[in-house]
Design a protein around this motif. Structure first.
Motif, PDB file in Angstrom:
ATOM      1  N   SER A 136       0.861  -1.186   0.000  1.00  0.00           N
ATOM      2  CA  SER A 136       0.000   0.000   0.000  1.00  0.00           C
ATOM      3  C   SER A 136       0.895   1.232   0.000  1.00  0.00           C
ATOM      4  O   SER A 136       1.750   1.392   0.870  1.00  0.00           O
ATOM      5  CB  SER A 136      -0.906   0.030   1.234  1.00  0.00           C
ATOM      6  OG  SER A 136      -1.686   1.212   1.240  1.00  0.00           O
ATOM      7  N   THR A 181      -4.833   1.149  -7.866  1.00  0.00           N
ATOM      8  CA  THR A 181      -5.139   0.027  -6.983  1.00  0.00           C
ATOM      9  C   THR A 181      -6.461  -0.588  -7.427  1.00  0.00           C
ATOM     10  O   THR A 181      -7.437   0.145  -7.585  1.00  0.00           O
ATOM     11  CB  THR A 181      -5.258   0.491  -5.516  1.00  0.00           C
ATOM     12  OG1 THR A 181      -6.244   1.522  -5.397  1.00  0.00           O
ATOM     13  CG2 THR A 181      -3.931   1.007  -4.991  1.00  0.00           C
ATOM     14  N   PRO A 182      -6.494  -1.909  -7.702  1.00  0.00           N
ATOM     15  CA  PRO A 182      -5.353  -2.819  -7.610  1.00  0.00           C
ATOM     16  C   PRO A 182      -4.507  -2.780  -8.886  1.00  0.00           C
ATOM     17  O   PRO A 182      -4.998  -2.438  -9.954  1.00  0.00           O
ATOM     18  CB  PRO A 182      -6.025  -4.182  -7.459  1.00  0.00           C
ATOM     19  CG  PRO A 182      -7.287  -4.046  -8.267  1.00  0.00           C
ATOM     20  CD  PRO A 182      -7.745  -2.630  -8.050  1.00  0.00           C
TER      21      PRO A 182
END
Length: 249
Positions: A136, A181-182
């Motif tokens: 992340s 993301t993703p």
């Protein structure tokens, strides 16, 4: 896609609840929206009570993975895992024939849509030799719900079989060329050669806005199957689609 948003409390808070005017799209999770994407003409202060309107319509931005060519060598990294405190590096995965690197976060609807199936897919292929890691890189200045404490909670809640690492500086995201993301990067390893990128594409055709297309993980699964069986991965790959990485202000 037009979305109807309702502010959770006051306009200054970053959390809103989403529901769509498009058929089939509904999200119960909280999602954050930057003030910068709001059209100024849509938001006029009510002079009587100094408040903004509680409902409005905007267009939700999404972005595709791009800009990384096949054969790209996996960059070095050294990142902490909030759940355990362990520091992980690329070398920790050197003994595996394939490495899946995923850029995800806690709040993104596109990630939430796939979380349970990402766990199923990685558990299945990790038993066959795949190494997997999630990262992340979102700014906690703008999205505190993606911070280390909440990452640890998310990893525990969903039972991530892979380390979920925190890229505080965002340097690792830049080194990989990650933008959304993703975003999925599948690398193969031949002996002592460095990890080389063979797949940079979507999980499957499913999207949170279309409940008629089931989550299967088909695209990523086929790529992993080919790598683990030493077969070439087709170069025609559909890009992953998701929320943009939230860069530091």
């Amino acid at each position: 896609m037009a979305l109807k948003l309702k502010v959770a409390s006051s306009f200054s808070l970053p959390f809103v609840h989403l529901s769509s005017t498009a058929s089939g799209f509904s999200l119960s999770q909280s999602c954050s929206v930057s003030k910068s994407i709001f059209h100024p003409k849509r938001f006029k202060l009510n002079r009587r009570n100094n408040s903004y309107p509680t409902s409005f319509v905007i267009r939700a931005a999404k972005i595709e993975s791009k800009g990384v060519t096949l054969g790209f060598r996996a960059p070095q990294f050294q990142l902490s895992e909030p759940l355990t405190g362990k520091v992980w590096t690329l070398e920790d995965f050197e003994s595996h024939p394939a490495l899946l690197v995923m850029f995800i976060c806690n709040h993104c609807p596109f990630v939430i849509h796939l979380k349970k199936d990402i766990v199923k897919l990685t558990k299945f292929y990790m038993k066959k030799g795949l190494a997997a890691v999630a990262i992340s890189s979102n700014s906690v200045a703008t999205h505190p719900q993606d911070g280390p404490e909440f990452m640890a909670e998310d990893a525990k809640l969903f039972g991530y079989p892979f380390p979920y690492l925190y890229d505080e500086s965002q340097d690792v995201a830049r080194d990989f060329g990650a933008v959304c993301t993703p975003e999925f990067y599948l690398f193969k390893k031949d002996g002592r050669r460095p990890f080389e990128l063979v797949y940079h594409g979507q999980f499957d055709d499913s999207r949170p806005s279309n409940k008629n297309i089931p989550v299967t993980g088909r695209d990523l699964s086929l790529a992993i199957e080919r790598v683990l069986s030493c077969q070439p991965v087709p170069s025609e790959q559909k890009p992953s689609v998701g929320c943009s990485i939230k860069w530091h202000p």
